[in-house]
Every structure is written in structure tokens, then in C-alpha cells.
Design an enzyme around this catalytic site. Structure first.
Site, PDB file in Angstrom:
ATOM      1  N   ARG A   1       3.843  36.566  21.986  1.00 47.44           N
ATOM      2  CA  ARG A   1       3.494  36.280  23.333  1.00 47.44           C
ATOM      3  C   ARG A   1       2.237  36.445  23.669  1.00 47.44           C
ATOM      4  O   ARG A   1       1.383  37.226  22.759  1.00 47.44           O
ATOM      5  CB  ARG A   1       4.863  36.240  23.611  1.00 47.44           C
ATOM      6  CG  ARG A   1       5.352  38.273  22.861  1.00 47.44           C
ATOM      7  CD  ARG A   1       5.337  38.725  23.964  1.00 47.44           C
ATOM      8  NE  ARG A   1       4.620  39.540  25.088  1.00 47.44           N
ATOM      9  CZ  ARG A   1       3.613  39.702  25.664  1.00 47.44           C
ATOM     10  NH1 ARG A   1       3.762  40.570  24.321  1.00 47.44           N
ATOM     11  NH2 ARG A   1       3.285  40.412  26.253  1.00 47.44           N
TER      12      ARG A   1
ATOM     13  N   CYS B   1       3.987  43.676  32.432  1.00 48.43           N
ATOM     14  CA  CYS B   1       3.815  43.477  31.211  1.00 48.43           C
ATOM     15  C   CYS B   1       3.270  43.941  29.919  1.00 48.43           C
ATOM     16  O   CYS B   1       2.847  44.663  29.917  1.00 48.43           O
ATOM     17  CB  CYS B   1       3.883  42.019  32.000  1.00 48.43           C
ATOM     18  SG  CYS B   1       3.946  40.618  30.261  1.00 48.43           S
TER      19      CYS B   1
ATOM     20  N   ASP C   1      -2.140  34.930  32.746  1.00 41.11           N
ATOM     21  CA  ASP C   1      -2.315  33.654  32.125  1.00 41.11           C
ATOM     22  C   ASP C   1      -2.720  32.203  32.600  1.00 41.11           C
ATOM     23  O   ASP C   1      -3.038  31.164  30.777  1.00 41.11           O
ATOM     24  CB  ASP C   1      -0.830  33.605  31.948  1.00 41.11           C
ATOM     25  CG  ASP C   1       0.535  34.230  30.983  1.00 41.11           C
ATOM     26  OD1 ASP C   1       0.586  35.227  31.758  1.00 41.11           O
ATOM     27  OD2 ASP C   1       0.300  33.458  30.152  1.00 41.11           O
TER      28      ASP C   1
HETATM   29  C1  RUB Z   1       2.591  38.063  28.648  1.00 39.33           C
HETATM   30  C2  RUB Z   1       1.302  37.675  29.921  1.00 39.33           C
HETATM   31  C3  RUB Z   1       0.408  38.618  30.133  1.00 39.33           C
HETATM   32  C4  RUB Z   1      -0.590  37.430  29.599  1.00 39.33           C
HETATM   33  C5  RUB Z   1      -2.074  38.352  29.533  1.00 39.33           C
HETATM   34  O1  RUB Z   1       3.113  37.209  29.690  1.00 39.33           O
HETATM   35  O2  RUB Z   1       1.700  37.686  31.801  1.00 39.33           O
HETATM   36  O3  RUB Z   1       0.042  39.870  30.679  1.00 39.33           O
HETATM   37  O4  RUB Z   1      -0.331  36.296  28.991  1.00 39.33           O
HETATM   38  O5  RUB Z   1      -1.985  38.290  28.153  1.00 39.33           O
HETATM   39  P1  RUB Z   1       4.635  36.880  28.070  1.00 39.33           P
HETATM   40  P2  RUB Z   1      -3.456  39.078  26.602  1.00 39.33           P
HETATM   41  O6  RUB Z   1       5.485  37.439  27.123  1.00 39.33           O
HETATM   42  O7  RUB Z   1       5.367  35.454  29.056  1.00 39.33           O
HETATM   43  O8  RUB Z   1       3.905  35.722  27.489  1.00 39.33           O
HETATM   44  O9  RUB Z   1      -3.990  39.611  27.917  1.00 39.33           O
HETATM   45  O10 RUB Z   1      -2.429  39.327  25.806  1.00 39.33           O
HETATM   46  O11 RUB Z   1      -3.132  37.645  26.716  1.00 39.33           O
END
Ligand code: RUB
Length: 333
Positions: free
Chosen positions: A20, A133, A202
Site C-alpha cells: 500500500r 496516514c 495518491d
Molecule cells: C496511502 C496514502 C498515502 C499516499 C502517499 O493510502 O493515502 O498518503 O498513498 O503515499 P493507502 P506514498 O494506505 O490506502 O494505500 O508517499 O508512500 O506514495
């Protein structure tokens, strides 16, 4: 057509969130395509091309919101298709897919390192930073600033319903950074003592709106009200080229059982539980987006999109890679 089991394992891991976070999802998808290029058994280049396209379809249908996923798949597939059209034989086609997947993964990791460098400059000694998150990009900004000797503390939301904030808090605490974990709904309560908010993304739309974990927009609203800086850390492959054409980003809606257990749902059949996984933060609440190309105001998103995805509207990609995937249980905003 028998695609390698590893491909389905990666797709399942993305779907069930064992893999994720937008960046990780993108890198896993690229590696899935490389596996198909390497392991799919055929001597026929047309069949290999179809296998790659089928694998691409399987991967992009796993989760709908993280734009990094179709962007990674497009990056890899497009180079393969270009090689195919240039007359590559099967070995060359396998190699084209494998090297473009490796390039994507390498570029993605380098992008996160650059974002850490650029973002760390915005963290000051004595700051109180809030995050939401678990974002590798946002966390890397904080880790870099700490490594540079800056001393600050972090407020990390727990992030209902999947508690990704626990991952963030553990990583930061392991690095020695003072961390306070709070429930998501306490964000506004603490906001008056916060100096900056740093989150990941995302998806970034052409108008600079940022799609990130549900709750991000409420935190941005509270930050805006309290005049607290709101930073987004996002690699450019999270920018959505479709939004240049007016397409809306799809918000994933997940199983209600992630919010309340099945017994409760069965005991109260008249209660409807909804579980959107992401929300949209409007550009007015965002101070900067930290990308590997540099720091931009949200209004600069279109410029990044033109530079990075100018090819998008005229590419030879198949239709399913040109529009947003549309699996069940999703809402568009
Ligand atoms: C993860 C989320 C993160 C982004 C960026 O959601 O919202 O803030 O994906 O993450 P989920 P990164 O847990 O539902 O995948 O910087 O690691 O790409």
C-alpha cells in the site's frame, strides 16, 4: 493465456493493501510487468504483447485512486509497445519491458530521495509537524530533516480505519523523533500548536487539488483556518494526466467491515456504513507541493503535467490505459 502466478500475487497484495501507499503500489506494478516479460512462456511476440496488456489490465483494476498505478503501468507498457511497433523480436520486447520497469523503479526511488531533500528545507528547528496516514514521501522529508540535525516533533494521526498512522509513528519513533499519536478527530484540537502539516498524495489533479487518505481535507481545512502551512510531498508520477482532459479522479470506497465488525453490521441491518478511502483537498488549502522537480504551488500542477505527460493525449496506448479504471464500489468526484 497463463500469466505467471507472481503477477496475481502482486495484484492481490495491492488489492488487499499488503502492498500500500501510492509509490509502493506503482513500483510493485512495474515489477509485476517485468515478471511477465521475463517469465511468460511463448515464442511469439504478438502473444507476449497481449500477455503484457492483460497483466496491465489486471494491475490497474486492483485499486482505483492512486494515479501512480496507471502511470507506472503506462510508462512500462508504452516503451514495450514502441519497441513492438519498431519491429522488436521477442527477446528485445522482453528486454524493453524489463528495462523500462527497472527504470521506473529506479526513478521512483530517486524521486523520493529528492523530495526528502527539498522538503527537509521547509522543516525548521523547534517545529511541531502534523502528518496523516503513512506516506513514504512525507516520512522521508521528516527523516531527512532529522538526519540533517533539525530538532522537531511530530503529531501523527492514527488514521482510521486501517491505522496506517501507526506505521508512520513507529518509523519516526525508531529514528528518535519525538512522536505523539492522536485520533484523527483530534487534528483540529491540536492544530493551534502546529507549525506545518506534511502529507503524501495518491493523485494530484491538473487544478492542483490533491487526493490523499480520507481525513486529509479536514486536516487541511483546520490548517487553513489556523494559518498553518500545508505541504504535500508527491512524486510527479502521482499527477493525473486524465485530469488535463477533465476526467475526475475516482475515489475508492472500501468494505464497511473495515469500519465496524461484521457482527455489528449483522445486528444492525438498517445502519448503512460507508468507507471512502480518500478525499480531495482543494488547491486553496495547499501551500506547496514538493516534487522531485522542485517545489511548486498547487497552481503549477498543470505545468508539471504538460512537461511529464505531454505524450499522453497522442500516445499509442490501448483505451483501457487511457481512461480511469472503473471497478465496482467506487464513487467519482
Ligand atoms: C496511502 C496514502 C498515502 C499516499 C502517499 O493510502 O493515502 O498518503 O498513498 O503515499 P493507502 P506514498 O494506505 O490506502 O494505500 O508517499 O508512500 O506514495
Amino acid at each position: 493465456m497463463k500469466l505467471p502466478d507472481e503477477l496475481f500475487r502482486i495484484a492481490e497484495d495491492i488489492r488487499t493493501m499488503r502492498i500500500r501507499g501510492a509509490g509502493r503500489i506503482a513500483r510493485a506494478a512495474a515489477s509485476g510487468l517485468a515478471i511477465v516479460a521475463e517469465k511468460y512462456e511463448t515464442g511469439d511476440r504478438d502473444e507476449l504483447k497481449e500477455a503484457i496488456l492483460e497483466a496491465a489490465r489486471v494491475l490497474v483494476s486492483t485499486r482505483p485512486t492512486a494515479v501512480s498505478l496507471p502511470n507506472a503501468v503506462r510508462f512500462v507498457v508504452l516503451r514495450g509497445l514502441n519497441a513492438y511497433e519498431a519491429g522488436a523480436d521477442i527477446a528485445e520486447l522482453r528486454e524493453a519491458i524489463k528495462t523500462s520497469a527497472e527504470d521506473f523503479i529506479h526513478n521512483s526511488k530517486t524521486a523520493v530521495e529528492r523530495i526528502a531533500e527539498y522538503g527537509a528545507r521547509r522543516i525548521r528547528d523547534g517545529d511541531r509537524v502534523m502528518t496523516h496516514c503513512h506516506s513514504t514521501a512525507a516520512v522521508s522529508v521528516l527523516l531527512k530533516a532529522w538526519e540533517q540535525g533539525k530538532r522537531f516533533e511530530v503529531f501523527s494521526t492514527e488514521t482510521r480505519p486501517r491505522f496506517q498512522g501507526r506505521i508512520t509513528a513507529a518509523i519516526l519513533a525508531d529514528a528518535g523523533i519525538p512522536v505523539t499519536m492522536i485520533v484523527d478527530s483530534a487534528a483540529r484540537f491540536f492544530m493551534e500548536s502546529i507549525d506545518a502539516v506534511v502529507v503524501g498524495a495518491d493523485a494530484v489533479a491538473a487544478n492542483g487539488a490533491v487526493v490523499n487518505k480520507i481525513g486529509t481535507s479536514a486536516i487541511a481545512l483546520a490548517a487553513h483556518e489556523a494559518r498553518v502551512n500545508f505541504f504535500v510531498a508527491a512524486e510527479t508520477y502521482k499527477f493525473s494526466p486524465e485530469t488535463m482532459l477533465g476526467t475526475l479522479i475516482t475515489i475508492e470506497e472500501r468494505d464497511p467491515a473495515e469500519v465496524v465488525d461484521r457482527d455489528y453490521l449483522e445486528q444492525h441491518p438498517n445502519i448503512r456504513v460507508r468507507n471512502p478511502a480518500f478525499d480531495v483537498t482543494p488547491p486553496e488549502y495547499i501551500d506547496i507541493i514538493i516534487t522531485e522537480q522542485g517545489v511548486i504551488p498547487p497552481q503549477g500542477a498543470l505545468m508539471i503535467l504538460r512537461e511529464e505527460f505531454g505524450w499522453f493525449t497522442r500516445s499509442n496506448l490501448p483505451d483501457f490505459l487511457r481512461g480511469p479504471p472503473s471497478p465496482a464500489h467506487v464513487t467519482s468526484y
